[in-house]
Design a protein around this motif. Structure first.
Motif, PDB file in Angstrom:
ATOM      1  N   VAL A  61       0.805  -1.502  -0.059  1.00  8.29           N
ATOM      2  CA  VAL A  61       0.112   0.080   0.224  1.00  8.29           C
ATOM      3  C   VAL A  61       0.874   1.453  -0.108  1.00  8.29           C
ATOM      4  N   PRO A 109       0.894   6.095  -0.775  1.00  8.54           N
ATOM      5  CA  PRO A 109      -0.061   7.581  -0.876  1.00  8.54           C
ATOM      6  C   PRO A 109      -0.889   7.213  -1.429  1.00  8.54           C
ATOM      7  N   GLY A 128       6.825   6.061   1.119  1.00 11.25           N
ATOM      8  CA  GLY A 128       5.586   6.357   1.875  1.00 11.25           C
ATOM      9  C   GLY A 128       4.830   5.523   2.152  1.00 11.25           C
ATOM     10  N   GLY A 129       5.121   4.378   1.973  1.00 14.58           N
ATOM     11  CA  GLY A 129       3.681   3.340   1.916  1.00 14.58           C
ATOM     12  C   GLY A 129       4.505   2.108   2.725  1.00 14.58           C
ATOM     13  N   THR A 130       3.559   0.717   2.773  1.00 12.84           N
ATOM     14  CA  THR A 130       4.165   0.015   3.908  1.00 12.84           C
ATOM     15  C   THR A 130       3.493  -1.547   3.249  1.00 12.84           C
TER      16      THR A 130
END
Lengths: 464, 464
Positions: B346, B348, B414-416
């Motif tokens: 996932v 942004p 900026g996700g994971t």
């Protein structure tokens, strides 16, 4: 100041500078209270931090020494969460008050904990966005405190509470570790949901130093309705009808007759339907005037109040008039009886009439005046009991029995003892009414996983 | 079976009856897998429980003996959460499959964990209500598994994920304690938010035996749109435009060109816009046909696709045709390459184009085919990498490097590393890429607060 606190003071001064420490009694006294009536205890030291690094250094020292630390934002809580009841260090986050970023494209805000909630709302609105949670104190409370308490507000019925908006946190553990969790995404299955756990943990698990919040597109149009009722039951029936009609009001508030009468008297003649047994206040919002009007028509078509009795606010002035009574309740109570008990029990929506009837009977039987109002759409009921002319000692002796009974009635109706104000200090002795022994023991073990020495906000949530 | 497991078997037989225990190899084998490719390990014993009391007795025995317990619902997970990788007891909840109550007035459902998600959705819909989370496996997965994994689905963009619907839980700790938390209210500030913590905890903290879920009024009307694009960037721009326009689509899915082409070939000619570089699929729902049409008009007015290129499904058959390709992706992949890597990172929302470009470049440079699709509205991107004709040993050697690189790119944007499938067993070695050492240590302490002997779902989430 005892030797331990003196040692903490010296070490903190060395770590982050003596200029950030307050030891003068008259200033300490300002940090002895939040907005909980009748509760004060001054800290031994106030430490004003500006960065997560400073928070980490202060916590590490206090953790090593075993000195209690009470985190404090704006100090607007009503259950004593920010009162340093065991002395020690009051960790003031008031300087960490910057809105660091509003990301329009991802609709997020990154803020420091002492940002005033209303300021964030305004900053979001300037960009066509909205931060929905709206506790009554929004122009004085801080967003860090909102996260710590899991704050709600009238808009919770449509938009949820603070926990529904926390996407990420930076927080500091008692050992000084700085942890950043979450990010700019609404879905996350990477390890445990620490944002969910920390929201509502009342400053007992960690000190929150940055908050990443989800924003939503602002609804540019809104309208308010005031609906008068002859019985509270009819009002709650209509709450259900409105929700079942899928109108999705932005607020759905109620006032019962004693709240109406007390406020009407306080406001003089300037109040619609002062003789009703209940009022519902409905706020509708949408992307167009037409969409809002459609919602009004849908509501008019599904409720029991005849259309000519519905007051629809067409202007800001009319809106203000409609909300005036709801907003003036606390003021009216304070004017009538400066000492009062303020509870915020929550029950299943369907139980509101039966619950309020039982509470009213219980209080009337003791000759006590009370007013009830709150968030009908989500079952969160504010019950304020007035001490009136009762001698102070007698009142103080009575309060524990009142609480116990109100909580017992809420629990018997499938509810719980606090919906948005938290357990804090003032309700800690009653936690066992709502949660079983095994759950409390488990929660204490969770607390120990974060704060093994128990330095963070001691004596909050859990009784001794 | 070793002596410890043998002892557990005997004690469990005495506690809850030998008829609830399976030890036959051919049946044990059926419990060796979930839907994770390439992962199997048979349990030593399968125990089929019917009540929380039985769960408590089994857990207490295993906790005393130190025998691992792997809870299992429907076994549809894709990261090995329900695979008993260390043997021991497989605790099957399959018999606990009753919908206990649907409370129309408070809009809640009380269910046992093995209720199939689709069955709950149908039962709710019969009463004009809706349970929104819609994982792709909804007709075979169970609601207990959804809670354990924090399941999402296409509708998350409007309605959120499982955690937004869990109001209460009954769960059992390894020491046998049965705890009930939460209730029929959306606001709760009474102690820590254990529902929030347990949702997504992947069966490592407790065994969930009852679930109280929030329902919402059903939206009786819906419409689907298919939008073709010449670039992925243009598609993501329109995702933002749609969200900013506050239309609130019920689903907002995308397919990039490789996903479109592979699926088009698999489906033959029966697919609209097979040559587009990206598709968006938009689902709209509402209380009236007019309300849905207004949303369509609002979308047509704010996106870059000319109106004549928008396919709007006016009938169920047309809807099916629009969704056919999106739903057939996994089938097309399996037909093309039975062995493949399925990731659900996932990022942004704004980062989707740059993220996919980087991943594509990385995979192309290694001569690997991949397809990308998923939930554009919330940044949850499915990346499936095809092994194609690669020899198995080579592929197996490559997978860790692929994962590591895909995760690193997601994190850099900026996700994971996982949005809805969880860490489970297959991603446990990569948790340290996403979470820092201090956070992992903290999460392990939280785990120990629930499960001090580490018997519950061992080797899941955390690496060794």
């Amino acid at each position: 100041m005892n030797r331990l606190n003196e040692k903490a003071r010296a070490m903190i001064a060395e770590a982050i500078g003596a200029e950030n420490i307050i030891v003068e009694d008259e200033i300490l006294d300002r940090y002895a209270r939040d907005e909980t009536s009748d509760l004060e205890h001054a800290p031994d030291i106030v430490v004003r931090v500006s960065t997560a690094g400073e928070v980490g250094r202060v916590l590490k020292i206090c953790n090593e020494l075993g000195v209690p630390v009470t985190p404090r934002g704006a100090g607007t809580g009503v259950t004593g969460g920010a009162v340093p009841v065991t002395g020690g260090v009051l960790l003031s986050l008031e300087r960490m008050n910057r809105i660091l970023e509003i990301d329009e494209r991802n609709m997020t805000a990154l803020v420091e904990p002492a940002v005033i909630t209303g300021d964030l709302q305004r900053a979001a609105r300037e960009r066509g966005l909205m931060y929905p949670p709206d506790p009554a104190s929004l122009d004085s409370c801080s967003i860090g405190g909102n996260v710590a308490e899991g704050a709600g507000g009238p808009r919770a019925v449509k938009y949820g509470t603070t926990k529904d908006y926390v996407l990420g946190l930076e927080f500091v553990l008692p050992d000084g570790a700085i942890i950043t969790t979450g990010g700019k995404f609404v879905k996350n299955a990477t390890g445990f949901n620490l944002c969910g756990l920390l929201t509502g943990s009342e400053g007992t698990l960690a000190v929150i130093t940055k908050i990443l919040l989800r924003l939503v597109p602002a609804a540019p149009f809104s309208m308010d309705l005031l609906l008068p009722y002859d019985t509270l039951e009819a009002a709650v029936d209509d709450v259900y009808a409105i929700i079942a009609r899928r109108v999705g009001p932005a607020a759905l508030e109620f006032m019962e007759e004693d709240a109406i009468r007390l406020t009407a008297r306080h406001l003089g003649q300037d109040m619609p339907f002062p003789d009703a047994r209940a009022h519902l206040l409905v706020q509708l919002d949408g992307t167009s005037e037409e969409a809002v009007r459609d919602q009004v028509a849908a509501i008019a078509g599904c409720i029991s109040v005849p259309e000519e009795r519905i007051i629809a606010a067409e202007s800001r002035a009319q809106s203000e008039r409609i909300w005036k009574a709801r907003r003036a309740i606390r003021e009216a109570i304070t004017a009538e009886s400066p000492v009062f008990l303020a509870e915020d029990t929550v029950v299943p929506r369907s139980e509101i009439p039966a619950f309020l009837k039982k509470v009213k009977e219980f209080l009337n039987a003791r000759g006590l005046r009370s007013v009830m109002f709150g968030h009908a759409g989500d079952g969160n009921v504010h019950i304020d009991v007035l001490s009136g002319g009762m001698p102070r000692a007698e009142w103080d002796g009575l309060v524990p029995e009142l609480k116990k009974n109100i909580y017992a009635i809420a629990l018997a109706h499938g509810g719980t003892i606090t919906g948005e104000h938290g357990i804090g200090f003032t309700r800690r002795d009653y936690l066992g009414l709502a949660l079983g022994e095994d759950e409390i023991a488990l929660q204490k073990r969770v607390k120990a996983a974060f704060d093994p020495r128990g330095i963070l906000n001691p004596r909050k949530i859990f009784g001794d």
